[in-house]
Design an enzyme around this catalytic site. Structure first.
Site, PDB file in Angstrom:
ATOM      1  CG  ASP A   1      -1.700   1.176   1.461  1.00 42.93           C
ATOM      2  OD1 ASP A   1      -2.259   1.681   0.464  1.00 42.93           O
ATOM      3  OD2 ASP A   1      -1.806   1.644   2.616  1.00 42.93           O
TER       4      ASP A   1
ATOM      5  CG  ASP B   1      -1.407   7.635   0.226  1.00 51.92           C
ATOM      6  OD1 ASP B   1      -0.332   8.114  -0.197  1.00 51.92           O
ATOM      7  OD2 ASP B   1      -2.452   7.615  -0.460  1.00 51.92           O
TER       8      ASP B   1
HETATM    9 MG   LIG Z   1      -2.873   3.322   3.381  1.00 51.94          MG
END
Ligand SMILES: [Mg+2]
Ligand SMILES: [Zn+2]
Length: 198
Positions: free
Chosen positions: A8, A10
């Site tokens: 992932d 962010d």
């Molecule tokens: Mg995230």
């Protein structure tokens, strides 16, 4: 067969940005708000040294929601890509889902299979790179990341951060870590590269 780490973005690679208007941590919308966490470059290099292929898997619904432009989202991606390239780190694919089921931009406001927990991107990667999912990992900071990895048989690590509280309490990741560096240490231990007798 090859093995992979699906990351992932962010909250895993870079700091999420606090938006006082929504009272939530969000994706950065411009280059100057994009900042990697400490040790991310070294951690990614360690994964490459362990022969993992790297894939980014990121939901970016904020254009669909009318909160920013696609150009802004691309500029943030470009900054990430430039930093990685300068450091000789190559991801096999950057997978971004720009959709949102309840957005306001019609072409992007759809129910899709690429928005996590949807696993379309991981299935595509598996086929294209003949990945062994049982030796692969998904690292994220929200439940949807964990559900996504588990649905295709990867092992999972939840990065626990204060910003993800509220979106990270329901899933059952195999491991938890404070940051990417700790997550990479967990992967190493699971490879048997480090003897751990504690
Ligand atoms: Mg995230
Ligand atoms: Zn999508």
């Amino acid at each position: 067969m090859d093995k992979a780490v699906f990351l992932d973005r962010d909250g895993v690679l870079n700091y999420p940005v606090f938006n006082p208007n929504t009272n939530e941590y969000e994706a950065p919308f411009n280059e100057k708000d994009f900042k990697l966490f400490p040790d991310v470059i070294e951690s990614l290099k360690e994964l490459l040294d362990m022969n993992y292929r790297l894939f980014l898997v990121s939901n970016q619904p904020d254009y669909a929601k009318g909160k920013t432009t696609l150009e802004n989202l691309y500029s943030v991606h470009k900054k990430l890509h430039n930093i990685l390239t300068e450091n000789n780190i190559s991801f096999n694919e950057y997978y971004y889902c720009y959709h949102h089921p309840y957005g306001i931009i019609p072409e992007y406001s759809i129910i899709c299979e690429c928005r996590k927990p949807g696993n379309l991107f991981l299935k595509q990667a598996k086929l294209k790179y003949s990945l062994d999912m049982s030796r692969s990992w998904m690292i994220g900071d929200r439940d949807v990341d964990i559900y996504c990895g588990q649905s295709v048989g990867t092992k999972t690590i939840m990065i626990s951060q204060k910003h993800s509280d509220g979106k990270s309490g329901q899933s059952k990741p195999e491991h938890k870590a404070k940051n990417l560096k700790e997550a990479v240490d967990i992967i190493k231990i699971n490879l048997g590269d480090i003897a751990c007798h504690n």
